[in-house]
Each structure stands twice: as structure tokens, then as C-alpha cells.
Design a protein around this motif. Structure first.
Motif, PDB file in Angstrom:
ATOM      1  N   LEU A 108      29.730  53.784  76.138  1.00  0.00           N
ATOM      2  CA  LEU A 108      31.151  53.977  76.411  1.00  0.00           C
ATOM      3  C   LEU A 108      31.361  54.670  77.755  1.00  0.00           C
ATOM      4  O   LEU A 108      32.244  54.288  78.530  1.00  0.00           O
ATOM      5  N   LYS A 109      30.563  55.661  78.061  1.00  0.00           N
ATOM      6  CA  LYS A 109      30.660  56.337  79.358  1.00  0.00           C
ATOM      7  C   LYS A 109      30.372  55.365  80.494  1.00  0.00           C
ATOM      8  O   LYS A 109      31.075  55.359  81.503  1.00  0.00           O
ATOM      9  N   GLU A 110      29.331  54.533  80.319  1.00  0.00           N
ATOM     10  CA  GLU A 110      28.980  53.549  81.349  1.00  0.00           C
ATOM     11  C   GLU A 110      30.091  52.537  81.571  1.00  0.00           C
ATOM     12  O   GLU A 110      30.234  51.996  82.666  1.00  0.00           O
ATOM     13  N   GLU A 111      30.872  52.264  80.540  1.00  0.00           N
ATOM     14  CA  GLU A 111      31.987  51.319  80.639  1.00  0.00           C
ATOM     15  C   GLU A 111      33.267  51.994  81.141  1.00  0.00           C
ATOM     16  O   GLU A 111      34.317  51.373  81.186  1.00  0.00           O
ATOM     17  N   GLY A 112      33.168  53.281  81.491  1.00  0.00           N
ATOM     18  CA  GLY A 112      34.338  54.001  81.987  1.00  0.00           C
ATOM     19  C   GLY A 112      35.278  54.461  80.880  1.00  0.00           C
ATOM     20  O   GLY A 112      36.431  54.785  81.142  1.00  0.00           O
ATOM     21  N   ALA A 165      24.143  58.458  70.020  1.00  0.00           N
ATOM     22  CA  ALA A 165      23.887  58.752  71.438  1.00  0.00           C
ATOM     23  C   ALA A 165      24.022  57.495  72.291  1.00  0.00           C
ATOM     24  O   ALA A 165      24.602  57.532  73.383  1.00  0.00           O
ATOM     25  N   GLU A 166      23.518  56.366  71.789  1.00  0.00           N
ATOM     26  CA  GLU A 166      23.614  55.117  72.538  1.00  0.00           C
ATOM     27  C   GLU A 166      25.070  54.682  72.692  1.00  0.00           C
ATOM     28  O   GLU A 166      25.495  54.250  73.765  1.00  0.00           O
ATOM     29  N   LEU A 167      25.839  54.805  71.628  1.00  0.00           N
ATOM     30  CA  LEU A 167      27.245  54.436  71.678  1.00  0.00           C
ATOM     31  C   LEU A 167      27.997  55.288  72.697  1.00  0.00           C
ATOM     32  O   LEU A 167      28.763  54.767  73.517  1.00  0.00           O
ATOM     33  N   VAL A 168      27.772  56.575  72.678  1.00  0.00           N
ATOM     34  CA  VAL A 168      28.419  57.481  73.627  1.00  0.00           C
ATOM     35  C   VAL A 168      28.026  57.101  75.058  1.00  0.00           C
ATOM     36  O   VAL A 168      28.881  57.010  75.945  1.00  0.00           O
ATOM     37  N   THR A 169      26.749  56.835  75.284  1.00  0.00           N
ATOM     38  CA  THR A 169      26.270  56.454  76.616  1.00  0.00           C
ATOM     39  C   THR A 169      26.907  55.156  77.086  1.00  0.00           C
ATOM     40  O   THR A 169      27.382  55.055  78.224  1.00  0.00           O
ATOM     41  N   LEU A 216      37.016  57.576  74.860  1.00  0.00           N
ATOM     42  CA  LEU A 216      36.418  56.992  73.654  1.00  0.00           C
ATOM     43  C   LEU A 216      35.044  57.584  73.380  1.00  0.00           C
ATOM     44  O   LEU A 216      34.668  57.785  72.226  1.00  0.00           O
ATOM     45  N   ALA A 217      34.291  57.859  74.438  1.00  0.00           N
ATOM     46  CA  ALA A 217      32.966  58.465  74.269  1.00  0.00           C
ATOM     47  C   ALA A 217      33.081  59.827  73.597  1.00  0.00           C
ATOM     48  O   ALA A 217      32.281  60.163  72.719  1.00  0.00           O
ATOM     49  N   LEU A 218      34.084  60.592  73.991  1.00  0.00           N
ATOM     50  CA  LEU A 218      34.294  61.902  73.361  1.00  0.00           C
ATOM     51  C   LEU A 218      34.632  61.740  71.883  1.00  0.00           C
ATOM     52  O   LEU A 218      34.146  62.480  71.033  1.00  0.00           O
ATOM     53  N   CYS A 253      34.372  45.250  71.870  1.00  0.00           N
ATOM     54  CA  CYS A 253      33.005  45.477  71.426  1.00  0.00           C
ATOM     55  C   CYS A 253      32.147  45.928  72.597  1.00  0.00           C
ATOM     56  O   CYS A 253      32.406  45.571  73.736  1.00  0.00           O
ATOM     57  N   SER A 254      31.113  46.708  72.294  1.00  0.00           N
ATOM     58  CA  SER A 254      30.115  47.091  73.291  1.00  0.00           C
ATOM     59  C   SER A 254      28.790  46.482  72.900  1.00  0.00           C
ATOM     60  O   SER A 254      28.478  46.348  71.719  1.00  0.00           O
ATOM     61  N   ARG A 255      28.014  46.112  73.885  1.00  0.00           N
ATOM     62  CA  ARG A 255      26.695  45.552  73.631  1.00  0.00           C
ATOM     63  C   ARG A 255      25.665  46.673  73.554  1.00  0.00           C
ATOM     64  O   ARG A 255      25.752  47.640  74.309  1.00  0.00           O
ATOM     65  N   PRO A 256      24.670  46.533  72.674  1.00  0.00           N
ATOM     66  CA  PRO A 256      23.588  47.522  72.634  1.00  0.00           C
ATOM     67  C   PRO A 256      22.818  47.505  73.949  1.00  0.00           C
ATOM     68  O   PRO A 256      22.779  46.495  74.645  1.00  0.00           O
ATOM     69  N   ALA A 257      22.246  48.614  74.310  1.00  0.00           N
ATOM     70  CA  ALA A 257      21.457  48.702  75.542  1.00  0.00           C
ATOM     71  C   ALA A 257      20.322  47.693  75.516  1.00  0.00           C
ATOM     72  O   ALA A 257      19.752  47.404  74.472  1.00  0.00           O
TER      73      ALA A 257
END
Length: 82
Positions: free
Chosen positions: A29-33, A23-27, A37-39, A76-80
Motif C-alpha cells: 500500500l505504501k509503494e502504491e502511494g 507487513a507485506e500488505l502495508v508495504t 490505507l497502509a496505516l 486489489c493489490s498484487r502480492p510482492a
């Protein structure tokens, strides 16, 4: 998490094994536009750890890839909260 490459049964879905991480990863990715990828991230299947050998690495493989460290073309994405 290691899965034999010759195994016919698919690896479990990340959302079933680690639902909060999924859930965090999907969120993120969505926040990063990164809606597409979120899907896709919703259906990730972790196959093995990254294999880089770094004790701080928390990456995992979702498909076979060459051994070694990430390259400059990887993102890479950073954790919340970081």
C-alpha cells in the motif's frame, strides 16, 4: 476464520495472526502511494473468508458486506514478486 456477527469479542488483528501478510500488505500500500490505507491496514481484523466460492480466491472480509463477487469499484493489490 469465521466469526459470529453477534460475538462481542473482537476478531484478532491480522498482524498478530499472519504478521508476514500484514507487513507485506502495508508495504504494498505504501509503494502504491496509499499511505492512509497502509496505516489502516496495520489494524485489520479478518472476520471471515470472502464467501465468493471461487477456489482461487484468497480474499477475506474485515467488515460485513453483501455476498457475491467484487465489483468494479473495489481495488486489489498484487502480492510482492508477481
Amino acid at each position: 476464520m469465521e466469526q459470529d456477527e453477534h460475538t462481542t469479542a473482537p476478531a484478532p488483528l491480522l498482524r498478530d495472526v499472519l504478521p508476514q501478510l500484514s507487513a507485506e500488505l502495508v508495504t504494498l500500500l505504501k509503494e502504491e502511494g496509499e499511505r492512509d490505507l497502509a496505516l489502516c491496514a496495520h489494524d485489520l481484523r479478518p472476520l471471515a473468508d470472502c464467501g465468493c466460492g471461487d477456489d482461487f480466491c484468497r480474499s477475506f472480509r474485515t467488515a460485513p458486506h453483501p455476498p457475491g463477487r467484487a465489483t468494479a469499484t473495489w481495488r486489489c493489490s498484487r502480492p510482492a514478486g508477481t
